[in-house]
Design an enzyme around this catalytic site. Structure first.
Site, PDB file in Angstrom:
ATOM      1  N   CYS A 148       0.840  47.289  31.900  1.00 12.64           N
ATOM      2  CA  CYS A 148       1.300  47.642  30.549  1.00 12.64           C
ATOM      3  C   CYS A 148       0.118  47.693  29.564  1.00 12.64           C
ATOM      4  CB  CYS A 148       2.391  46.681  30.096  1.00 12.64           C
ATOM      5  SG  CYS A 148       3.374  47.295  28.703  1.00 12.64           S
TER       6      CYS A 148
ATOM      7  N   HIS B  45       6.402  47.638  34.691  1.00  9.42           N
ATOM      8  CA  HIS B  45       6.473  46.198  34.943  1.00  9.42           C
ATOM      9  C   HIS B  45       6.998  45.907  36.344  1.00  9.42           C
ATOM     10  CE1 HIS B  45       5.646  44.387  30.925  1.00  9.42           C
ATOM     11  NE2 HIS B  45       5.938  45.623  30.540  1.00  9.42           N
TER      12      HIS B  45
ATOM     13  N   GLU C  78       6.947  43.206  37.976  1.00  4.37           N
ATOM     14  CA  GLU C  78       7.556  41.876  38.089  1.00  4.37           C
ATOM     15  C   GLU C  78       9.020  41.849  37.682  1.00  4.37           C
ATOM     16  OE1 GLU C  78       7.414  42.246  33.897  1.00  4.37           O
ATOM     17  OE2 GLU C  78       5.956  42.840  35.406  1.00  4.37           O
TER      18      GLU C  78
END
Length: 387
Positions: free
Chosen positions: A274, A358, A360
């Site tokens: 990001c 993202h 995760e």
């Protein structure tokens, strides 16, 4: 206006003079911010506690917000960072075995304003057509609003361009992280046999990113956003991670880019997510630009140019790397299938890569976890080369 005849207790004023009324929940008061919309069907707690949302009010396109409550395990940072939230339906009592609290009291305790009873489809269309507007959001149980003053407050908001917010949400001192990803039935367990030493630069790091690094075999030391090359390399890391975060990457880059350039000169493996992706791009000579309304959601398809594989990803960014500005030694690895914008890069001559999305957040749910394994593999290979 709300469907009931009760007096509105919340007001959302846009800088162009458009006004929405609704029912307030959470904290009372007023805030100004940029307004964005998020299309995710789950994860409202993680969204509200994602430091990348600093300076923004989030409109949720999914109407059932609050129905699973909140719990301490799902916080991405200690407290909500998003300035407020706007939803279609008022939050209901939670129906989930993991819930420990209702959304409204949780927001109130943490000083964040919520507003329900809004036509979020209309609001979302306005954002898409006109760009992310500046807004003032107010909650008053008595329903007394100075609308002209709210509109003026929205117009006075400076916006996110040129704004360095990473420094505000970053940690103030270094700390160690060893907690791994949540797993049934144990929950969060510590990493007891790490194989790689990683320094993570905190531009607004989400906890689950650090957990994924730990699960990939990393012993993680987190440093503040303002860390220098000397601070990083003094820890003798096997790899350096550049975290997500809020604000204008060009503003944060004033102090982050020199550090990253110094790390790149050491040939240490680097992985960015990001804002970290954007910081890396700036460090290698590319440019970033402000998007019309950004990408915010958990259903964004991204193509891996190297393999042709498509990943379903989670995104939250209002700025993007200008792919036309990438230098010759930088390979564009991932692109958005929504608009073709850049979603990943790697350096052709060293173990350095980053992605805009993202991994995760796991909307795939496991489509993108390979990126953490790729980082671990790069560190292992570098160790062999040194041996």
């Amino acid at each position: 206006m709300p469907t009931s005849t009760a007096k509105p207790t919340a007001c959302l004023a846009l800088a162009d003079g458009t006004v929405f009324y609704g029912r307030g929940f959470g904290a009372k008061g007023q805030t100004t911010a940029e307004l964005c919309f998020n299309t995710a069907m789950t994860g409202y707690q993680e969204i509200m506690t994602d430091p990348s949302y600093a300076g923004q009010v989030v409109t949720f396109t999914f109407p059932h917000i609050g129905n699973t409550g909140v719990n301490p395990e799902d916080d991405e940072t200690a407290d909500p960072v998003a300035a407020g939230m706007v939803v279609k339906w008022d939050p209901t009592a939670p129906s989930n075995w993991r819930a420990t609290q209702e959304l409204g009291p949780w927001l109130e305790k943490r000083g964040r304003i919520g507003m329900g009873g809004v036509d979020t489809r209309r609001l979302t269309r306005a954002i898409r057509q006109q760009g992310a507007p500046h807004v003032a959001l107010a909650h008053d149980p008595d329903g007394n609003f100075d609308v002209a003053a709210l509109v003026e407050a929205a117009r006075a908001f400076s916006g996110l361009e040129g704004l360095d917010l990473a420094r505000e949400v970053s940690c103030t001192q270094s700390y160690h992280w060893n907690e791994m990803r949540w797993a049934w039935p144990e929950g969060y367990k510590p990493q007891t046999a790490p194989r790689h030493k990683v320094v993570a630069i905190d531009y607004g790091a989400k906890r689950n990113i650090l957990r994924c690094l730990a699960s990939a075999g990393c012993d993680v030391t987190v440093l503040p956003a303002t860390a220098t090359t000397e601070d990083v390399m003094a820890l003798n890391p096997d790899g350096v991670f550049l975290s997500n975060g809020p604000g204008d990457p060009a503003a944060t880059g004033a102090y982050a880019v020199p550090m990253i350039k110094g790390v790149l000169e050491t040939d240490t493996p680097v992985f960015g997510i990001c804002l970290g992706h954007q910081m890396l791009a700036l460090a290698v000579g590319a440019k970033t630009i402000k998007m019309n309304h950004g990408h915010h959601g958990a259903n964004h398809p991204v193509k891996d140019n190297d393999t042709g594989r498509v990943e379903i990803t989670s995104m939250n960014h209002g700025f993007t790397v200008d792919s036309q500005s990438l230098p010759d030694n930088v390979v564009e690895t991932h692109v958005s299938l929504f608009d073709g914008s850049n979603c990943g890069i790697r350096l052709a001559d060293r173990p350095v890569f980053s992605v805009q999305y993202h991994p995760e957040a796991s909307p795939g749910p496991q489509d993108s976890y390979y990126l953490f394994e790729r980082f671990a593999d790069a560190m292992a290979e570098r160790a062999l080369q040194k041996a």
